[in-house]
Design a protein around this motif. Structure first.
Motif, mmCIF file in Angstrom:
data_model
loop_
_atom_site.group_PDB
_atom_site.id
_atom_site.type_symbol
_atom_site.label_atom_id
_atom_site.label_comp_id
_atom_site.label_asym_id
_atom_site.label_seq_id
_atom_site.Cartn_x
_atom_site.Cartn_y
_atom_site.Cartn_z
ATOM 1 N N ALA A 1 1.956 -9.726 9.537
ATOM 2 C CA ALA A 1 2.689 -8.593 10.190
ATOM 3 C C ALA A 1 3.768 -8.273 9.438
ATOM 4 O O ALA A 1 4.716 -9.331 8.809
ATOM 5 N N HIS A 2 4.012 -7.104 9.040
ATOM 6 C CA HIS A 2 5.149 -6.663 8.439
ATOM 7 C C HIS A 2 5.455 -5.277 8.730
ATOM 8 O O HIS A 2 4.501 -4.136 9.103
ATOM 9 N N TYR A 3 6.740 -4.778 8.567
ATOM 10 C CA TYR A 3 7.096 -3.435 9.032
ATOM 11 C C TYR A 3 6.449 -2.318 8.515
ATOM 12 O O TYR A 3 6.393 -1.140 8.882
ATOM 13 N N LEU A 4 6.256 -2.448 7.056
ATOM 14 C CA LEU A 4 5.577 -1.540 6.347
ATOM 15 C C LEU A 4 4.011 -1.435 6.268
ATOM 16 O O LEU A 4 3.415 -0.584 5.471
ATOM 17 N N MET A 5 3.363 -2.212 7.049
ATOM 18 C CA MET A 5 2.103 -2.364 6.899
ATOM 19 C C MET A 5 1.279 -1.273 7.349
ATOM 20 O O MET A 5 0.054 -1.060 7.015
ATOM 21 N N GLY A 6 1.937 -0.298 7.985
ATOM 22 C CA GLY A 6 0.960 0.920 8.461
ATOM 23 C C GLY A 6 0.605 1.790 7.614
ATOM 24 O O GLY A 6 -0.191 2.849 7.853
ATOM 25 N N ALA A 7 1.181 2.093 6.297
ATOM 26 C CA ALA A 7 1.054 3.308 5.431
ATOM 27 C C ALA A 7 -0.599 2.879 4.974
ATOM 28 O O ALA A 7 -1.122 4.105 4.943
ATOM 29 N N ASP A 8 -0.856 1.712 4.741
ATOM 30 C CA ASP A 8 -2.104 1.578 4.032
ATOM 31 C C ASP A 8 -3.282 2.181 4.991
ATOM 32 O O ASP A 8 -4.370 3.033 4.591
ATOM 33 N N PRO A 9 -3.208 1.754 6.203
ATOM 34 C CA PRO A 9 -4.389 1.869 7.102
ATOM 35 C C PRO A 9 -4.287 3.349 7.672
ATOM 36 O O PRO A 9 -5.263 3.917 7.863
ATOM 37 N N LEU A 10 -3.278 4.091 7.528
ATOM 38 C CA LEU A 10 -3.165 5.506 7.750
ATOM 39 C C LEU A 10 -3.871 6.357 6.833
ATOM 40 O O LEU A 10 -4.650 7.166 7.138
ATOM 41 N N LEU A 11 -3.613 5.967 5.576
ATOM 42 C CA LEU A 11 -4.001 6.805 4.337
ATOM 43 C C LEU A 11 -5.472 6.737 4.640
ATOM 44 O O LEU A 11 -6.412 7.573 4.439
ATOM 45 N N MET A 12 -6.021 5.410 4.540
ATOM 46 C CA MET A 12 -7.424 5.000 4.658
ATOM 47 C C MET A 12 -8.197 5.842 5.958
ATOM 48 O O MET A 12 -9.535 6.161 5.641
ATOM 49 N N SER A 13 -7.496 5.798 7.141
ATOM 50 C CA SER A 13 -8.083 6.170 7.935
ATOM 51 C C SER A 13 -8.238 7.952 7.944
ATOM 52 O O SER A 13 -9.389 8.281 8.341
ATOM 53 N N PHE A 14 -7.257 8.558 7.301
ATOM 54 C CA PHE A 14 -7.366 9.847 6.881
ATOM 55 C C PHE A 14 -8.668 9.937 5.949
ATOM 56 O O PHE A 14 -9.300 11.041 6.319
ATOM 57 N N ILE A 15 -8.646 9.140 5.015
ATOM 58 C CA ILE A 15 -9.783 9.357 4.283
ATOM 59 C C ILE A 15 -11.047 9.430 5.100
ATOM 60 O O ILE A 15 -12.098 10.365 4.709
ATOM 61 N N VAL A 16 -11.295 8.528 5.714
ATOM 62 C CA VAL A 16 -12.631 7.985 6.535
ATOM 63 C C VAL A 16 -12.764 9.282 7.593
ATOM 64 O O VAL A 16 -13.789 9.829 7.517
ATOM 65 N N VAL A 17 -11.564 9.890 8.210
ATOM 66 C CA VAL A 17 -11.759 10.843 9.089
ATOM 67 C C VAL A 17 -12.390 12.043 8.393
ATOM 68 O O VAL A 17 -13.100 13.001 8.678
ATOM 69 N N ILE A 18 -11.508 12.354 7.324
ATOM 70 C CA ILE A 18 -11.975 13.414 6.516
ATOM 71 C C ILE A 18 -13.364 13.445 5.927
ATOM 72 O O ILE A 18 -14.173 14.373 6.156
ATOM 73 N N ILE A 19 -13.777 12.369 5.374
ATOM 74 C CA ILE A 19 -15.224 12.205 4.857
ATOM 75 C C ILE A 19 -16.338 12.151 5.792
ATOM 76 O O ILE A 19 -17.357 12.872 5.583
#
Lengths: 320, 294
Positions: free
Chosen positions: B219-237
């Motif tokens: 758990a880390h306070y900056l851990m949200g950036a990566d899944p956000l970007l990956m989710s964007f990618i997934v939702v767009i594809i």
């Protein structure tokens, strides 16, 4: 009446420029450097505002343009030992090329897709600065030597590590940007851009090539952002990956929204206000970005015009 | 290790990634599909889920690791869902879900959540113990049973979601709202309530995914950036708003990201996929699996 208002608005902008020049004689030491830095960030915000405020295109990828300038100037000085002037001019050229390419691709989309596409290109650039870490040294960044930051202009030589030279250079750049933005806002081009912001279909119907106009806006905004990035690295001698993060794109957005999107002086005001607000909060907590978040939500909910936008709406309709 | 077993290991790692990614992306996809809202703070809801899991585990201590985990599995989505409900009610609804304004507002919410966690939770990454230790021995290497549990749990949740969307009245209402908001309202569907619940549900998926993954990552306070970007990618594809497309894309991207990251540099893998996705969005805005409308 109309010419009178035009004169008043000219005087107002001239007064701001003059005030910033005179400020250097009164500023305490610790603010001297800070104001120099904020003036460069203001140039970045003015560039952002040309695209967002006047043309109505919300980009989340302007950190890329900023860091394109930053890295072009930084890398050429660091690795190729170019002079400051050569590096500065080349970063304008590279910024221009990047803006044309990105504009031509990203402008095929609009609305939400435009934001995400610009965000993603910017993210690719950021990851690139980490990937080519042998040249950019990634997060650690490049530090330029003092000798590399001297340049001669009209037979006189200047040293960019000297604080007073730095202040004047930053002030000069900001003044030119304010004048440039003022001229654009008053020009036919500026009015066409505002027309696109208000209603793109109608502008198209009036016979304007809106794609070309938007491309021109991206090019102006992107290149000016690169110029501010190049100036940043030459003045402060540091280029790191953190400048390419989304954070910097959002900062530009925040400055513009706070000061007033679509006003010449708004981004400058926003940059100064934000800088000092964060400066004050960071004395109390390391979570100083909290204030950025609160202000973003507050602005978008209750104060979407920003400070100068509200002033224009209520009192000074002639404000460009 | 030979190439075959190594590929098997890489695929298993990819599957774990795909499992978590499909849950996170499903949340983003629901909010985008039904509400047409791009939720930039989605990654922070994910991060909050992980932090709550750490919090539950550290209060109960290692002795009650399993109970702590189960409590987190229940509590994290609830707390995050309530928070999402509040931000929907007090921010997004006042903005009338206007796309540009909501993006800026959710960026603000992102900072508020992230920095509040930084102030309370601290800047360090903190580990959470897995609820059980169980090792599956392949002939070539041993593999954590917990990771297989993550894959299984994701499959269960995804099937449940599919059932709800396709076979129940709730799903029908959601699909009707997605298809035509005004028409749905004319038929008496309470759009505002649907929006509020969908936004909360979207955040809950992210929190659930984070509780599942937090014993593997930290758990880390900056851990949200990566899944956000990956989710964007997934939702767009996957075609913006298409649930089936998003899940297929999540499995595809999670697997390939897991495999490419094991053979090449993870940064390179991310660069390539981000660039490809930007180009997909430009040249095929309906997504790879989406159907062209209009």
């Amino acid at each position: 009446m109309k010419t009178h208002r035009k004169l008043v608005s000219l005087y107002l902008h001239a007064a701001v420029i003059l005030g910033l020049f005179l400020a250097q004689f009164f500023l305490p030491d610790y603010l001297y450097l800070a104001v120099t830095r904020v003036m460069i960030l203001s140039v970045f915000a003015i560039a952002y505002n040309i695209l967002f405020g006047y043309t109505g295109l919300l980009s989340l990828g302007h950190a890329m343009f900023f860091s394109v300038g930053l890295y072009t100037a930084g890398l050429t000085v660091y690795h190729l030992e170019w002079s400051a002037a050569e590096a500065f001019v080349s970063s304008i050229g590279v910024g221009l090329i990047f803006s044309i390419l990105l504009g031509a691709v990203a402008l095929r989309t609009s609305g939400v897709a435009f934001m995400i596409v610009t965000l993603m290109f910017s993210q690719v650039f950021y990851l690139g600065t980490l990937y080519f870490t042998t040249y950019t040294r990634g997060d650690e960044g490049l530090v330029l030597s003092e000798g590399a930051r001297q340049f001669t202009f009209l037979f006189a030589s200047f040293d960019l590590s000297d604080p007073s030279v730095r202040y004047v250079v930053a002030w000069l750049l900001l003044s030119l940007s304010i004048i440039f933005c003022y001229v654009i806002a008053r020009s036919r081009l500026g009015r066409a851009l505002v027309a696109i912001r208000e209603n793109e279909t109608r502008t198209q119907m009036l016979g304007y090539n809106t794609f070309m106009l938007k491309l021109v806006a991206v090019i102006i905004s992107g290149t000016l952002s690169s110029i501010s990035g190049a100036a940043y690295v030459l003045l402060f001698a540091y280029a790191g990956s953190s400048f390419a993060t989304i954070q910097y794109s959002i900062d530009a957005l925040l400055y513009t929204l706070l000061g007033g999107a679509g006003t010449v002086l708004g981004p400058v005001l926003g940059a100064f206000l934000m800088f000092f607000m964060i400066d004050i909060t960071s004395e109390y907590t390391s979570a100083y970005l909290l204030i950025a978040g609160i202000i973003l939500v507050f602005l978008v909910m209750y104060f979407p015009r920003g400070i100068l936008g509200e002033v224009r709406h209520r009192w000074l309709q002639w404000l460009p | 290790m030979d190439f075959g077993p190594f590929l098997l290991l890489a695929s298993l790692e990819g599957l774990v990634q795909a499992a978590v990614l499909s849950l996170t992306a499903l949340g983003l996809c629901l909010t985008f599909g039904v509400m047409r809202v791009v939720n930039v703070s989605h990654g922070e809801f994910y991060m909050l889920g992980a932090v709550i899991a750490w919090w539950a585990a550290s209060i109960l201590g290692p002795k009650y690791a399993l109970s702590g985990y189960l409590i987190a599995l229940f509590l994290a989505p609830c707390i995050v869902g309530l928070l999402a409900l509040a931000s929907e009610r007090f921010v997004l609804r006042s903005l009338n879900y206007e796309p540009e304004a909501t993006i800026v507002a959710t960026i603000g919410i992102l900072y508020i959540i992230q920095q509040t966690v930084l102030m309370s939770f601290g800047p360090d990454a903190k580990p959470v113990n897995p609820p059980f230790y169980f090792r599956i021995d392949f002939p070539w290497f041993g593999y954590s049973g917990y990771k297989l549990f993550v894959i299984g749990a994701a499959i269960v949740v995804l099937s449940g979601t599919w059932y709800v969307l396709a076979r129940t009245r709730v799903g029908l209402i959601m699909r009707a709202t997605q298809l035509d908001r005004d028409m749905a309202q004319a038929f008496g569907i309470p759009i505002k309530r649907v929006y509020a619940y969908v936004f909360a549900a979207g955040a809950m998926y992210a929190a659930l995914a984070a509780v599942l993954i937090v014993p593997i990552r930290q758990a880390h306070y900056l851990m949200g950036a990566d899944p956000l970007l990956m989710s964007f990618i997934v939702v767009i594809i996957g075609g913006l708003g298409s649930v089936r497309g998003a899940i297929v894309a999540a499995v595809l991207i999670g697997m390939s990201d897991g495999i490419i990251s094991m053979f090449f540099s993870p940064t390179l893998a991310k660069m390539v996929s981000t660039l490809l996705v930007a180009l997909v969005l430009v040249f095929r805005p309906q997504g790879l699996f989406g159907v062209k409308t209009s």
